[in-house]
Write an enzyme that holds these catalytic residues in place. Structure first.
Site, PDB file in Angstrom:
ATOM      1  N   TRP A  42       0.832  -1.205   0.000  1.00 15.49           N
ATOM      2  CA  TRP A  42       0.000   0.000   0.000  1.00 15.49           C
ATOM      3  C   TRP A  42       0.868   1.259   0.000  1.00 15.49           C
ATOM      4  O   TRP A  42       1.917   1.313   0.637  1.00 15.49           O
ATOM      5  CB  TRP A  42      -0.888  -0.012   1.235  1.00 15.49           C
ATOM      6  CG  TRP A  42      -1.601   1.272   1.536  1.00 15.49           C
ATOM      7  CD1 TRP A  42      -1.108   2.353   2.221  1.00 15.49           C
ATOM      8  CD2 TRP A  42      -2.937   1.615   1.164  1.00 15.49           C
ATOM      9  NE1 TRP A  42      -2.045   3.349   2.289  1.00 15.49           N
ATOM     10  CE2 TRP A  42      -3.188   2.919   1.652  1.00 15.49           C
ATOM     11  CE3 TRP A  42      -3.946   0.953   0.469  1.00 15.49           C
ATOM     12  CZ2 TRP A  42      -4.411   3.574   1.475  1.00 15.49           C
ATOM     13  CZ3 TRP A  42      -5.160   1.604   0.295  1.00 15.49           C
ATOM     14  CH2 TRP A  42      -5.390   2.894   0.789  1.00 15.49           C
ATOM     15  N   ASN A  44       0.212   5.705   0.268  1.00 17.51           N
ATOM     16  CA  ASN A  44      -0.631   6.902   0.216  1.00 17.51           C
ATOM     17  C   ASN A  44       0.232   8.164   0.228  1.00 17.51           C
ATOM     18  O   ASN A  44       1.053   8.327  -0.670  1.00 17.51           O
ATOM     19  CB  ASN A  44      -1.778   6.900   1.227  1.00 17.51           C
ATOM     20  CG  ASN A  44      -1.425   6.738   2.681  1.00 17.51           C
ATOM     21  OD1 ASN A  44      -1.042   5.653   3.114  1.00 17.51           O
ATOM     22  ND2 ASN A  44      -1.564   7.795   3.461  1.00 17.51           N
ATOM     23  N   ASP A  45       0.108   9.061   1.182  1.00 21.72           N
ATOM     24  CA  ASP A  45       0.631  10.423   1.077  1.00 21.72           C
ATOM     25  C   ASP A  45       2.088  10.527   0.632  1.00 21.72           C
ATOM     26  O   ASP A  45       2.955   9.815   1.159  1.00 21.72           O
ATOM     27  CB  ASP A  45       0.555  11.130   2.435  1.00 21.72           C
ATOM     28  CG  ASP A  45      -0.803  11.081   3.078  1.00 21.72           C
ATOM     29  OD1 ASP A  45      -1.733  10.521   2.484  1.00 21.72           O
ATOM     30  OD2 ASP A  45      -0.933  11.596   4.200  1.00 21.72           O
ATOM     31  N   GLN A  61       3.967   7.409   2.380  1.00 22.77           N
ATOM     32  CA  GLN A  61       3.326   6.541   3.357  1.00 22.77           C
ATOM     33  C   GLN A  61       3.163   5.153   2.737  1.00 22.77           C
ATOM     34  O   GLN A  61       2.647   5.010   1.621  1.00 22.77           O
ATOM     35  CB  GLN A  61       1.969   7.113   3.753  1.00 22.77           C
ATOM     36  CG  GLN A  61       2.047   8.392   4.563  1.00 22.77           C
ATOM     37  CD  GLN A  61       2.447   8.126   6.009  1.00 22.77           C
ATOM     38  OE1 GLN A  61       1.620   7.792   6.845  1.00 22.77           O
ATOM     39  NE2 GLN A  61       3.728   8.266   6.305  1.00 22.77           N
ATOM     40  N   ARG A 168      -1.379  16.370  13.296  1.00 25.64           N
ATOM     41  CA  ARG A 168      -0.428  15.641  12.448  1.00 25.64           C
ATOM     42  C   ARG A 168      -0.044  16.388  11.166  1.00 25.64           C
ATOM     43  O   ARG A 168      -0.620  17.415  10.826  1.00 25.64           O
ATOM     44  CB  ARG A 168      -1.000  14.274  12.082  1.00 25.64           C
ATOM     45  CG  ARG A 168      -2.336  14.269  11.366  1.00 25.64           C
ATOM     46  CD  ARG A 168      -2.788  12.839  11.095  1.00 25.64           C
ATOM     47  NE  ARG A 168      -4.122  12.775  10.536  1.00 25.64           N
ATOM     48  CZ  ARG A 168      -5.241  12.663  11.246  1.00 25.64           C
ATOM     49  NH1 ARG A 168      -5.178  12.610  12.569  1.00 25.64           N
ATOM     50  NH2 ARG A 168      -6.427  12.609  10.654  1.00 25.64           N
ATOM     51  N   ASP A 169       0.928  15.793  10.479  1.00 25.04           N
ATOM     52  CA  ASP A 169       1.358  16.150   9.124  1.00 25.04           C
ATOM     53  C   ASP A 169       2.110  17.483   9.076  1.00 25.04           C
ATOM     54  O   ASP A 169       1.695  18.422   8.385  1.00 25.04           O
ATOM     55  CB  ASP A 169       0.158  16.184   8.159  1.00 25.04           C
ATOM     56  CG  ASP A 169      -0.685  14.936   8.221  1.00 25.04           C
ATOM     57  OD1 ASP A 169      -0.149  13.879   8.598  1.00 25.04           O
ATOM     58  OD2 ASP A 169      -1.886  15.005   7.886  1.00 25.04           O
ATOM     59  N   GLU A 225      -6.036  17.834   7.131  1.00 24.50           N
ATOM     60  CA  GLU A 225      -4.854  16.991   6.996  1.00 24.50           C
ATOM     61  C   GLU A 225      -3.858  17.597   6.004  1.00 24.50           C
ATOM     62  O   GLU A 225      -4.221  18.368   5.121  1.00 24.50           O
ATOM     63  CB  GLU A 225      -5.251  15.592   6.507  1.00 24.50           C
ATOM     64  CG  GLU A 225      -5.945  14.744   7.543  1.00 24.50           C
ATOM     65  CD  GLU A 225      -5.955  13.277   7.166  1.00 24.50           C
ATOM     66  OE1 GLU A 225      -5.449  12.478   7.969  1.00 24.50           O
ATOM     67  OE2 GLU A 225      -6.454  12.934   6.081  1.00 24.50           O
TER      68      GLU A 225
END
Length: 525
Positions: A42, A44-45, A61, A168-169, A225
């Site tokens: 997987w 993602n970001d 990610q 976060r982030d 986010e």
């Protein structure tokens, strides 16, 4: 070597073994040829976008054990030209108390001592199992002295505010000799905000809260986010923090946004706001929030400044909510957009998005050229079979086109499946329609088109369409609109077809370029 580093190295070795096991089962029917994706598992970001030691560094990610979201690691690829990519070892893995349930998103900067410093969110569940009792999220520091290949974790640098479950982030930048950081927050009364922190410590270990930079106007938005905050110049020249001729752009991904008309249609959306800001002053927006990309699969974009001053962006093409068939059987899930350059519009209140100039270096050969005339209700085949990737440029002469709809059908198969990229004269919009794409989610997305997209007496609509095995990206005009969506066509030949409906179409220019793979290793092509 510290105990912390020893523990993380063991976690990284285990993660690499997990990817190898999954890679052996990978199905490449939709695996991207010209977009970044994990070798398996997987993704993602995008995270930690940076340039160090002569190479572009892109982290992401990554769950190395599954095609589903899980305990986040940081995958890693690098490039010396933004289009040919090398796989690097997984960079970060959960290994401390602070990040035991995930090394969440963050950013990277080159410190004054030349080290690459990553500030990321350490994530853990308060009950140790799931989110039922909320998250505990802190901002952590990791440092690399070998060009971003290996890192040492330096611990927590910003603690979680008392009682907060979404914090976060972090995105970091340097301005006027000082470090700044924005981070996404869900307040105790569930309002989505972006907070600003500052740091005078050259090692980035001591941060002070500065202010609430932004709050979402929609009361249903409970979290912002992946915030990013950067300058773009009104002159069109490279923009640097402190430049007086700039506007500041705040990009974020709102959670809980209310669908309205053509906007916020996805389970995960990304928007931007343009405004004015300087240290010590509030951010004053001069535009409403606008889609960063209007496609069905676009989230968590992150930018960085290239050595030549361009603002470069990658976004995630995936979904937490929509069905993606690669999860079930293909041993991988998710990819990035093509690398994009951001520019401020002449009006200074919107952003245009175009593929970086380097992307054209992927072109191998030209398989079709215009001009092309499409008769009444006619289909014109441009290429019989493009199963991997293509970069398509076309112009539609709107004064000489009578069709209600002119479409470029990509991934057109003998079974009648295709994805339609269409100019609709009745709505004045460009559409990407996945009703007949094949597997996965259906639906359509669209963007408005200005009354004239060209110069002179004959308005011309210009489109650039980048097609990969499992994705379509549409850039309208000079990037005033972008639509990015995942598609999953059936096996077999995949043609490119021009189609007119209830009228004729005149296209002064149609050019189709086949693209080479971006991967340095032939095993990934």
């Amino acid at each position: 070597m510290s105990d912390t580093d020893t523990t993380m190295n063991a976690a990284l070795e285990k993660a690499e073994a997990g990817v190898r096991r999954m890679r052996a089962a990978r199905d490449d029917r939709w695996y991207p040829s010209t977009h970044i994706a994990a070798s398996a598992g997987w993704i993602n970001d995008p995270n930690g976008l940076s340039f160090v030691d002569g190479r572009y560094q892109v982290y992401f990610q990554h769950h190395p054990y599954s095609t589903e979201w899980g305990p986040m690691h940081w995958g890693h690829v690098s490039s010396d030209d933004l289009v040919t990519w090398r796989r690097e070892p997984i960079a970060l893995a959960p290994s401390t108390t602070a990040d035991r349930d995930g090394v969440f998103s963050g950013s990277a900067v080159v410190r004054d001592d030349g080290a690459l410093a990553v500030v990321y969110t350490g994530h853990r569940f308060r009950n140790g199992v799931d989110e039922d009792e909320g998250n505990l999220q802190v901002q952590c520091l990791a440092v690399s002295t070998d060009g971003g290949r290996t890192f040492s974790k330096e611990g927590t640098v910003i603690d979680c505010p008392e009682g907060f479950v979404h914090f976060r982030d972090p995105k970091v930048w340097k301005q006027d000799g000082r470090w700044f950081l924005v981070v996404g927050v869900s307040t105790l009364d569930r309002r989505g905000q972006v907070w600003l922190y500052t740091c005078d410590d050259p090692e980035l270990t001591t941060w002070d809260f500065d202010s609430v930079l932004y709050e979402a106007a929609d009361p249903n938005v409970f979290m912002l986010e992946c915030p990013d905050f950067f300058p773009l110049s009104r002159s069109g020249e490279p923009a640097y923090p402190g430049d007086p001729d700039v506007r500041w752009v705040l990009v974020f991904s709102p959670m809980g946004a209310t669908p309205h008309g053509y906007t916020n249609r996805n389970g995960n959306n990304a928007v931007y706001v343009v405004g004015d800001w300087a240290p010590g002053r509030p951010f004053t927006d001069v535009s409403p929030d606008r889609p960063s990309d209007s496609g069905a699969n676009y989230y968590a974009p992150q930018t960085f400044q290239a050595p030549d001053g361009r603002r470069i962006l990658f976004g995630w093409m995936g979904s937490f909510t929509a069905p993606e068939p690669t999860r079930a059987a293909d041993a991988w899930c998710g990819q990035f957009t093509a690398p994009r350059e951001l520019r401020l519009s002449a009006s200074g209140d919107s952003v245009s998005t175009v593929p970086v100039a380097e992307y054209a270096r992927l072109r191998q050969d030209t398989v079709a050229t215009g001009p092309v005339s499409v008769g009444l209700n006619e289909d014109v085949v441009l290429a019989e079979d493009i199963r991997n990737s293509a970069d398509i440029e076309l112009e539609i002469d709107l004064d000489r086109t009578t069709a209600e709809r002119v479409s470029l059908l990509v991934h057109a198969t003998p079974t009648g499946n295709h994805t339609a990229v269409s100019w609709d004269s009745q709505s004045g919009r460009v559409w990407l329609d996945r009703r007949l794409s094949g597997a996965g989610d259906r639906g359509y997305r669209s963007v408005p088109v200005p009354a004239s997209d060209g110069t002179g007496d004959a308005p011309t609509l210009r489109l650039r369409v980048i097609v990969d095995r499992g994705s379509v990206e549409v850039f309208v005009g000079d990037g005033e609109g972008v639509i990015s969506s995942a598609v999953f066509p059936p096996e077999g030949p995949r043609a490119l077809v021009l189609s007119s409906e209830s009228g004729t179409a005149e296209l002064p220019t149609v050019t189709v370029h086949r693209l080479r793979s971006i991967w340095e290793d032939p095993a990934d092509r």
